[in-house]
Design a protein around this motif. Sequence first.
Motif, PDB file in Angstrom:
ATOM      1  N   SER A  13     -13.267 -29.775-123.553  1.00  0.00           N
ATOM      2  CA  SER A  13     -12.397 -29.363-122.452  1.00  0.00           C
ATOM      3  C   SER A  13     -12.359 -30.461-121.404  1.00  0.00           C
ATOM      4  O   SER A  13     -13.188 -31.378-121.411  1.00  0.00           O
TER       5      SER A  13
ATOM      6  N   PRO B 115      -8.953 -26.409-122.231  1.00  0.00           N
ATOM      7  CA  PRO B 115      -9.373 -26.831-123.573  1.00  0.00           C
ATOM      8  C   PRO B 115      -8.644 -28.091-124.027  1.00  0.00           C
ATOM      9  O   PRO B 115      -7.485 -28.337-123.677  1.00  0.00           O
TER      10      PRO B 115
ATOM     11  N   PRO C 211     -10.723 -19.632-125.995  1.00  0.00           N
ATOM     12  CA  PRO C 211     -12.088 -20.145-125.871  1.00  0.00           C
ATOM     13  C   PRO C 211     -12.722 -19.734-124.550  1.00  0.00           C
ATOM     14  O   PRO C 211     -12.036 -19.584-123.529  1.00  0.00           O
TER      15      PRO C 211
ATOM     16  N   ASN D  26     -16.926 -19.589-122.365  1.00  0.00           N
ATOM     17  CA  ASN D  26     -18.246 -20.192-122.236  1.00  0.00           C
ATOM     18  C   ASN D  26     -19.313 -19.116-122.359  1.00  0.00           C
ATOM     19  O   ASN D  26     -19.193 -18.019-121.800  1.00  0.00           O
TER      20      ASN D  26
ATOM     21  N   MET E 154     -19.362 -23.919-124.915  1.00  0.00           N
ATOM     22  CA  MET E 154     -18.090 -23.297-125.250  1.00  0.00           C
ATOM     23  C   MET E 154     -18.235 -22.437-126.491  1.00  0.00           C
ATOM     24  O   MET E 154     -18.971 -22.771-127.433  1.00  0.00           O
TER      25      MET E 154
ATOM     26  N   THR F 182     -20.771 -20.192-131.333  1.00  0.00           N
ATOM     27  CA  THR F 182     -21.093 -21.063-130.200  1.00  0.00           C
ATOM     28  C   THR F 182     -21.067 -22.497-130.696  1.00  0.00           C
ATOM     29  O   THR F 182     -21.819 -22.871-131.595  1.00  0.00           O
TER      30      THR F 182
ATOM     31  N   ASN G  51     -20.481 -30.531-123.622  1.00  0.00           N
ATOM     32  CA  ASN G  51     -19.026 -30.398-123.677  1.00  0.00           C
ATOM     33  C   ASN G  51     -18.391 -31.279-124.762  1.00  0.00           C
ATOM     34  O   ASN G  51     -17.292 -31.778-124.619  1.00  0.00           O
TER      35      ASN G  51
END
Length: 716
Positions: free
Chosen positions: A191, A200, A215, A217, A223, A229, A236
Motif C-alpha cells: 500500500s 492498496p 484489504p 489490516n 495487511m 494475513t 508493508n
Amino acid sequence: MRRIGGRDIVAAILIALVAGAIFTSPPLQTLQGLSLDILTAMRGKLVGDHRDPATSPVVVVAIDGETYDTPPFKGSPTQTWTREIGRVLGSITEGGAKVIGFDVIFPSSIEQSEIPFGDASFGSRLKGFDRDYLIALRQLSDGGKLVLGEILSNDHPDVPYPAQRLAVKNNVRALNVHTDTDDVIRRMPLSFAIDGKPVPAMAVELAARALGTTPGNGPSGAMQLPGYTIPSAVPNTLTLNYRGMGRDVPAYSFADLRACVEKGDRDFFRRAFDGKVVLLGTVLNFEDRKLTSMRLSGGYDGSPAPRCALPAPAGTAQKARSDIAGVFVHATVVRNLIERDAVTELGFPARTVLTIAFAAIIACAACMLAPGGAVIAWLALTAVYAAVAVGAFVHALALPLTEPALASLAALAMMIGYRFMLADRDERFLRKSFAFYLAPEVINTMVASGKMPALGGEMRNVTMFFSDLSGFSSIAETMTPGELVTLMNEYLSAMTDIIESHGGYVDKYIGDSIVAMFGAPADDPAHARNAVHAALKCHEKLAELNASNPAFAGHGLSHRIGLNSGEAVVGNIGSRRRFNYTVMSDTVNVASRLEGANKYYGTAIMASETTMAQTGDTFAWRELDAIRVLGRGEAIQVFEPLADKGAESAEQTKVATAYAEGLACWRAREFAKAAEAFDGVAKIDPASALFAKRAKALAANPPSPEWTPVNTLEGK
C-alpha cells in the motif's frame, strides 16, 4: 578427534556470536536477498515445481514486439492505439474477466498535440479521437472491472492524462516497486500513503477485487485479505514467490487479440479470460525490464498463450533471461495473493539466532577436528542445511541461506586461527618436545587426554622385540668415534623405520641393542605377526646394508633377535620426577634371554612358542629346541621363523626337514640316528652342527634314565 576444554567452548561461542552478528548486520543486508535468489534457483533446478499456465488466476495481455510489427499498429504512435485498446478490453470483459489492470500509462492524448497542422493544431483536428476509448474506460470502471496504473514520485510522477482519470473516477493505483540496494526486486509494496490514507497497490487492488473483498489490516498491523494475513518480513511488503519461474502466467499477444476482435470470435475470449485477472502491459526486449529473485536461474516472460487469429511469429522460442518484463512482477503478486502463496521470511531476530547457532556448530567442529576434517564437516553440514532450506522453500518458507553459510565459514576460519595461535600452542609444544622420545601414539594419547604424562600402567598382551649386534665390541675397537657414530645411526635408523612401519614402538636403545614392543601403546590384535614380519625384514635389511652401504663395508655385521609374547605392564614407569613409557614383566625378560640364546644355535631370530602360536599359519617355522633360560625354571619351546608361508627357499625346506627328523630322534633318545640326520645339513646350518655334536656325545655316553630333552643355558 581433539578434546574440547571449557576455554574452547567459550571461544567457539564468542566466535559464533561475532560471525553471526557481522553477517546479519544491516550493512550486509544484501545477503538476505541473495538467499532468496539462491533458493529460487535451487528450487527451480532441483524440484522444478512447474505449474500449468491454464490454471493461473491471472493472465497478461502483452503489447509485445509482434504488436509493434503488425498492422495497423506498425509505424503508428502508441497514442493512436487507444481506440483499439478499448475494443480489445471490451471483448475481454465480455469474455468474463473479473478485473483488468493497466501496467501501461498513457500520460497524454493525441488530442492534446499542439503541433501546427494547416490553420490549426494537429490535436484540434483530431478532437473526439479518444471518445470511444474514454467511454470504454468509463463503462469498465463503473462495473468495477478496471484499474489504471500510475507511478508515484515527488519529482517525476507518471500518471494517466486527466481525461482518463476522470473517466475511471480516480480508479487508479500505484505501480511502484520495492527495489533492494542491489537494484533487485524481491518484494513488492502492499500500500501507499496518499493524502495521509493507505491506498492498496495495483496488484493488491486487483487481487482483492477478484476475491470480492477489500484489504484491511490485522491486529499486528499487517495487511490482510479474507482468511490470509500477508507475510511481511519488511513492513508493508510482500515477498515474491516465483514457483513457475514466470512460465506459470499465460501471455496473450495484443496483436492477436485485436485480430480476434476483428474475427468476432467471442468464444475465444470466453475460454481465455473467463474468471481471470487481466494485466495489460508491455513485453519488450528493451523497455521496463526488471531484475528479480530469478536473476541467477533465469526467468521467462510468461508462457505463450493459445492463439486466436494470427499465426505465431517465426523464431520466437523463449529463452531464460536474468530480467523479466515488469508486468509479470505484478502478475506474480496477484497470483501469490489469490493463492495465498507469498514467501514467508524469518524476521531479523530469528535469522540472527539461526545464523549464530549454525556458526557455533561449525566452530565446535573446527575445535574438535583437524582443519581438513573441519572443512569437510562445513561442506557436509552446509549441504544438508541447504537441502533443508530448499525443502522449506518448496512450502514458501525462506530460511536464511547465505548468512549461515558465510558466518559459519568465517567462524571456521577464526576457530582455526584461534587454535593455531592459542589452543594448539601447548599441543604443538608437546608434540615437538617429545617427538624424538615417545611414539606418536603416546603423544596422541597425551594430547587427547589433555593431561601431562603421569606414573601408572596397565596390563596388555604384547610381543617384545630384543635385538643386539654380534661381536660389536671388538668391531667398535677398530673404528674412530666418528665412524662408529655414523655406523650406529645408519643401523639404528634402518631398524627403527622397519619396526615402526610394522606398528612397533621402540622403547629404548642400549648401545647397539634395540628394545621394542608390539601391541602398545597402540592396540594391535596382530602384534605377534607384525613383530615376526619386522624381525625378518630387519634381518634382510642388515644384509643389504652390509652389501651396499659404505659405512658397513668390511665389518660383516650380524645381529640376534629375540621375540616373546605375553602379558606385560605397560605405562609410565620411573620416579615421580623422571619416568619413561616402557614395559615390565617376565615376558620382557624371556625375550631378552631368547635374543642371547641365538648365539648357542647360530641363529639370527628366535621366538617363543607363544609368539609362534599367535601368528597362526602366516609363517614357515622350524622348532629349534626346548630350553631353560637363566633365572627361569620352566622350559620354553623355541622356534625360528624362516619366511612367509610358502615363500621359504628349497635350502630352508631341506634344512628344516632334516632338523625336524634329527630333533625327533634326539627326543626319542635315538642319538645315533639324530646325529646322522643333523650331520646331513650341519655344513650349512649351525644349529644342526650343534645338535650333531651333542647327539654324538650322548651316543657315546648315554644319559641317565632321568634325562630330559631340555637344554639349560648357563649364560645370557
